[in-house]
Design an enzyme around this catalytic site. Sequence first.
Site, PDB file in Angstrom:
ATOM      1  N   LYS A   8       0.839  -1.201   0.000  1.00 12.20           N
ATOM      2  CA  LYS A   8       0.000   0.000   0.000  1.00 12.20           C
ATOM      3  C   LYS A   8       0.878   1.257   0.000  1.00 12.20           C
ATOM      4  O   LYS A   8       0.700   2.158  -0.793  1.00 12.20           O
ATOM      5  CB  LYS A   8      -0.927  -0.023   1.221  1.00 12.20           C
TER       6      LYS A   8
ATOM      7  N   LYS B 204       8.957  -0.185  13.918  1.00 12.33           N
ATOM      8  CA  LYS B 204       9.483   0.141  12.582  1.00 12.33           C
ATOM      9  C   LYS B 204      10.454   1.307  12.686  1.00 12.33           C
ATOM     10  O   LYS B 204      11.506   1.325  12.068  1.00 12.33           O
ATOM     11  CB  LYS B 204       8.338   0.584  11.661  1.00 12.33           C
TER      12      LYS B 204
ATOM     13  N   GLU C 286      10.743  -4.539   4.301  1.00 12.07           N
ATOM     14  CA  GLU C 286      10.890  -5.948   3.934  1.00 12.07           C
ATOM     15  C   GLU C 286      10.530  -6.171   2.465  1.00 12.07           C
ATOM     16  O   GLU C 286      11.230  -6.857   1.724  1.00 12.07           O
ATOM     17  CB  GLU C 286       9.974  -6.836   4.798  1.00 12.07           C
TER      18      GLU C 286
ATOM     19  N   GLU D 183      -4.910  -6.626  14.557  1.00 14.71           N
ATOM     20  CA  GLU D 183      -4.397  -5.326  14.103  1.00 14.71           C
ATOM     21  C   GLU D 183      -5.534  -4.297  14.124  1.00 14.71           C
ATOM     22  O   GLU D 183      -5.314  -3.108  14.329  1.00 14.71           O
ATOM     23  CB  GLU D 183      -3.767  -5.418  12.708  1.00 14.71           C
TER      24      GLU D 183
ATOM     25  N   HIS E 279      -3.810 -32.804  18.045  1.00 15.42           N
ATOM     26  CA  HIS E 279      -2.677 -33.616  18.501  1.00 15.42           C
ATOM     27  C   HIS E 279      -1.549 -32.754  19.051  1.00 15.42           C
ATOM     28  O   HIS E 279      -0.411 -33.205  19.174  1.00 15.42           O
ATOM     29  CB  HIS E 279      -2.191 -34.505  17.352  1.00 15.42           C
TER      30      HIS E 279
ATOM     31  N   GLY F 246      -4.797  -2.107   4.804  1.00 20.26           N
ATOM     32  CA  GLY F 246      -4.114  -3.284   4.248  1.00 20.26           C
ATOM     33  C   GLY F 246      -4.890  -4.574   4.489  1.00 20.26           C
ATOM     34  O   GLY F 246      -5.060  -5.395   3.591  1.00 20.26           O
ATOM     35  N   ARG F 247      -5.391  -4.768   5.699  1.00 22.22           N
ATOM     36  CA  ARG F 247      -6.069  -6.031   6.038  1.00 22.22           C
ATOM     37  C   ARG F 247      -7.452  -6.138   5.424  1.00 22.22           C
ATOM     38  O   ARG F 247      -8.113  -7.162   5.565  1.00 22.22           O
ATOM     39  CB  ARG F 247      -6.101  -6.208   7.556  1.00 22.22           C
TER      40      ARG F 247
END
Length: 532
Positions: free
Chosen positions: A214, A523, A220, A361, A392, A275-276
């Site tokens: 965005k 950040k 990254e 978030e 399990h 973003g989400r």
Amino acid sequence: MKPVKSVKSLHAWSALEALSEREMPHLRELLNDRDRTQSLVLKGMGLELDFSCQRITAEVMHGLQALAKESDLAKQIKLLFQGASVNTSEQRAALHPALRSLEGDPVSWSQDITRNVTTELNRFCTFAEEIRHQKLTGFSGQAFTDVVNLGIGGSDLGPRMCVQALSNTPSSSQEPSSKRLPRVHFVSNVDAWALYKVVRELNPKTTLFIVQSKTFSTQETLLLASSAKEWLLQNGCPPDQLSLHLVAVTANTSLARESGYRENQIFKFWDWVGGRYSVWSAIGLPLAIAIGEDQFKEFLAGARAMDDHFVHAPWEQNLPVLLALIGIWNNNFLKASTHNVAPYSYLLSHFTPYLQQLEMESNGKGVDHHMQALEVNSSPIVWGGLGIDGQHAYFQLLHQGSHLVSVDFIGLKTDSCPLSHAQAHHACLVLNMKAQAKALALGRSLEDTSKELMLSGLSETEVAQIAGHRTFRGNSPSTSIWLDEMTPKTLGALMVLYEHKVFTQAAIWSINPFDQWGVELGKKIAQQLQER
Ligand code: F6P
């Protein structure tokens, strides 16, 4: 958008608090009431939500609905769908539902927005079809066989989850008829191994990278994109042909242009999409490539159907509202501060991580709209993963641990896996999902455990030595969500069910679900450390 009172001072909140302090019937008893069970199973949009294993009575439901009313939920939904500035800390609207709306829908976004959304949707869907039909080529003139998505957070989790869920449906593998569809890969982690392990299997001549961000400034993602370019150059791509292999999806198109991306390979979305919440925009490009334009539009249609339901259905039948209210009951009143999400379909392997970002978030906040410290817990800790594997591993804690954990089980009623013995596998999943919900709810008392052990031939002394270890308190709340089948439409509806659950909870807690200031400090410190 400005409730004056803190949520804790609402009458409905105090009433629910009082109710939660009273002794309530155990789920063992509640589940004996068939009418109650039937009334707590609701269907719509290819989904079925079974709330019968929740610790709720008619009184609790009334109390929760009173809370929704007193929190002005109806008004807050209206404001969201009117495009009001609901993201109060960034003074902007949250218009992601506009990404799946159609021109002429009763919900009226401004014409500009609808026009821009439609234009961009058609642009990226056309591009996706060209890739699918092998019309676009790389530096060697060969068509793309592999697409690699580079992005993180919302620029990864939504599309990755959807591609995993939908790219195997028969409709997506049928066409284009004789040609093999491009494979879609995802790299989000900046660790070089993550990129290396994907590209070492690929042919640079036929690999297309989609750089999704965005802001177009996420460290990254930019590092991954730069190493991807380096890999192309080192493997024979002439510098002047590099841009053929690169696509940018961003709200910061000028930065993409400055970075050398070709105009016709830049797809945009807007700052009013978090973003989400962005998979419905061009961020969905990898999905459109995987399933094709028609299926992608079906995905939007499923989402739109849930929007419509959220806006119009009365609270007592409103699936996102009920999911949210029951979540508040578990989290704030029964004190289940962690929430497990357990899909029983391999197609939903990436659903829990996707939901972790969406819920935590959005609602992992400590202050309300007025920057007042919250007096109640906001988002629960969302965790989990595929249920059949979890059984399990950590399900022991769900059954006998000291925490009360609420669970969402998610399964498919029918499954279309083409493997010859697939139905037996599906039956095994369904059976286990039902068994877990039941075991968590009913548990097994000391008395019943002792009886069972006696019947198995143990002596009274032996039983006394072990029965306590084999007793289950039960009364652990869960919702079972069933998809009729996995289709773009049902997945779209499921995702929007959760989007609006999150919005409803935020509305009640009076927090802003559309900002994420909490991720900034780390950040910034990383940047300062780099500059030293
Ligand atoms: O760091 C969190 C975050 O800002 C998320 O909200 C977002 O989805 C992700 O990073 C990626 O951001 P971008 O799409 O701008 O690269």
